[in-house]
Motif scaffolding. Structure first.
Motif, short mmCIF file in Angstrom:
data_model
loop_
_atom_site.label_atom_id
_atom_site.label_comp_id
_atom_site.label_asym_id
_atom_site.label_seq_id
_atom_site.Cartn_x
_atom_site.Cartn_y
_atom_site.Cartn_z
N ALA A 89 0.81 -1.22 0.00
CA ALA A 89 0.00 0.00 0.00
C ALA A 89 0.84 1.27 0.00
O ALA A 89 0.29 2.37 -0.05
CB ALA A 89 -0.90 0.00 1.23
N LEU A 90 2.15 1.14 0.02
CA LEU A 90 3.03 2.29 0.17
C LEU A 90 2.84 3.33 -0.93
O LEU A 90 2.70 4.52 -0.65
CB LEU A 90 4.49 1.82 0.22
N ASN A 91 2.81 2.91 -2.17
CA ASN A 91 2.65 3.87 -3.27
C ASN A 91 1.25 4.46 -3.32
O ASN A 91 1.05 5.52 -3.90
CB ASN A 91 3.03 3.25 -4.61
N HIS A 92 0.29 3.79 -2.70
CA HIS A 92 -1.06 4.33 -2.64
C HIS A 92 -1.14 5.48 -1.63
O HIS A 92 -2.14 6.19 -1.58
CB HIS A 92 -2.07 3.24 -2.29
N VAL A 93 -0.11 5.65 -0.83
CA VAL A 93 -0.01 6.81 0.05
C VAL A 93 0.94 7.84 -0.56
O VAL A 93 0.67 9.03 -0.54
CB VAL A 93 0.48 6.38 1.46
N ARG A 94 2.05 7.36 -1.13
CA ARG A 94 3.07 8.27 -1.68
C ARG A 94 2.54 9.11 -2.84
O ARG A 94 2.81 10.30 -2.91
CB ARG A 94 4.27 7.48 -2.17
N VAL A 95 1.85 8.50 -3.78
CA VAL A 95 1.43 9.21 -5.00
C VAL A 95 0.46 10.34 -4.69
O VAL A 95 0.67 11.48 -5.12
CB VAL A 95 0.89 8.22 -6.06
N PRO A 96 -0.64 10.10 -3.96
CA PRO A 96 -1.52 11.23 -3.66
C PRO A 96 -0.84 12.31 -2.81
O PRO A 96 -1.09 13.50 -2.98
CB PRO A 96 -2.71 10.63 -2.93
N ALA A 97 0.05 11.89 -1.90
CA ALA A 97 0.77 12.88 -1.09
C ALA A 97 1.68 13.72 -1.96
O ALA A 97 1.77 14.94 -1.78
CB ALA A 97 1.57 12.18 0.00
N PHE A 98 2.35 13.10 -2.93
CA PHE A 98 3.22 13.83 -3.84
C PHE A 98 2.42 14.83 -4.69
O PHE A 98 2.81 16.00 -4.81
CB PHE A 98 3.97 12.86 -4.76
N ILE A 99 1.31 14.38 -5.25
CA ILE A 99 0.49 15.28 -6.09
C ILE A 99 -0.07 16.42 -5.26
O ILE A 99 -0.05 17.58 -5.68
CB ILE A 99 -0.62 14.49 -6.80
N SER A 100 -0.53 16.13 -4.06
CA SER A 100 -1.06 17.17 -3.18
C SER A 100 0.03 18.17 -2.80
O SER A 100 -0.19 19.38 -2.80
CB SER A 100 -1.65 16.53 -1.93
N GLY A 101 1.22 17.67 -2.49
CA GLY A 101 2.33 18.55 -2.16
C GLY A 101 2.76 19.41 -3.34
O GLY A 101 3.09 20.59 -3.18
N LEU A 102 2.74 18.82 -4.52
CA LEU A 102 3.08 19.58 -5.72
C LEU A 102 2.06 20.68 -5.98
O LEU A 102 2.42 21.82 -6.31
CB LEU A 102 3.17 18.64 -6.92
N LEU A 103 0.78 20.36 -5.81
CA LEU A 103 -0.25 21.39 -5.95
C LEU A 103 -0.07 22.51 -4.92
O LEU A 103 -0.22 23.69 -5.24
CB LEU A 103 -1.64 20.78 -5.81
#
Length: 154
Positions: free
Chosen positions: A84-98
């Motif tokens: 489940a690690l990338n299912h947390v990393r990807v949305p966190a990355f996109i949110s941080g980028l926004l």
């Protein structure tokens, strides 16, 4: 007949063995470096000091502030199962980028933008939070679907 080492396929294989990638990779990397050098020369012609300060500041900010934060956040995810690690990393990355791109609007530090956007400065934080919630929600649904499918397949 000629030497088998002179065949085009053998030359490409020899090149891959020496260079480590295909000739196309070398061509694209060279073109990328040339384009970057051209853009850098053009930028430094007009505003050399501002560009140098910005590059230095960005490097220092990234290396001394953001990178330790990335690492600490990633270590905090140690309790998350690897699947489940990338299912947390990807949305966190996109949110941080926004957040990084739109922080003046999200943090209500955008007095001059209200006339340009036609929106109240108060709507951006809520929208960013809604987008973040939707990203994590979609990621959770995707993870559940993947686990359900793998459970059915087993």
């Amino acid at each position: 007949m000629g030497d088998p080492a002179d065949l085009p396929g053998a030359r490409v294989n020899r090149f891959r063995r020496l260079y480590g990638a295909s000739p196309l990779h070398l061509l694209l990397a060279s073109a990328s470096f040339a384009l970057t050098a051209y853009a850098g020369v053009r930028l430094f012609e007009s505003e050399a000091m501002e560009v140098a300060v910005w590059l230095f500041g960005a490097a220092v900010l990234h290396d001394l502030v953001l990178l330790p934060l990335y690492c600490a956040a990633d270590r905090a995810l140690g309790a998350v199962p690897p699947r489940a690690l990338n299912h947390v990393r990807v949305p966190a990355f996109i949110s941080g980028l926004l957040l990084l791109v739109w922080y003046p609007l999200i943090l209500s530090r955008s007095a001059p933008y209200a006339s340009s956007t036609g929106l109240s400065p108060n709507v951006f934080r809520e929208r960013w939070l809604l987008i973040t919630a939707a990203l994590f929600g979609a990621s959770a649904v995707l993870l559940l679907l993947r686990q359900w499918r793998s459970g059915r397949a087993a």
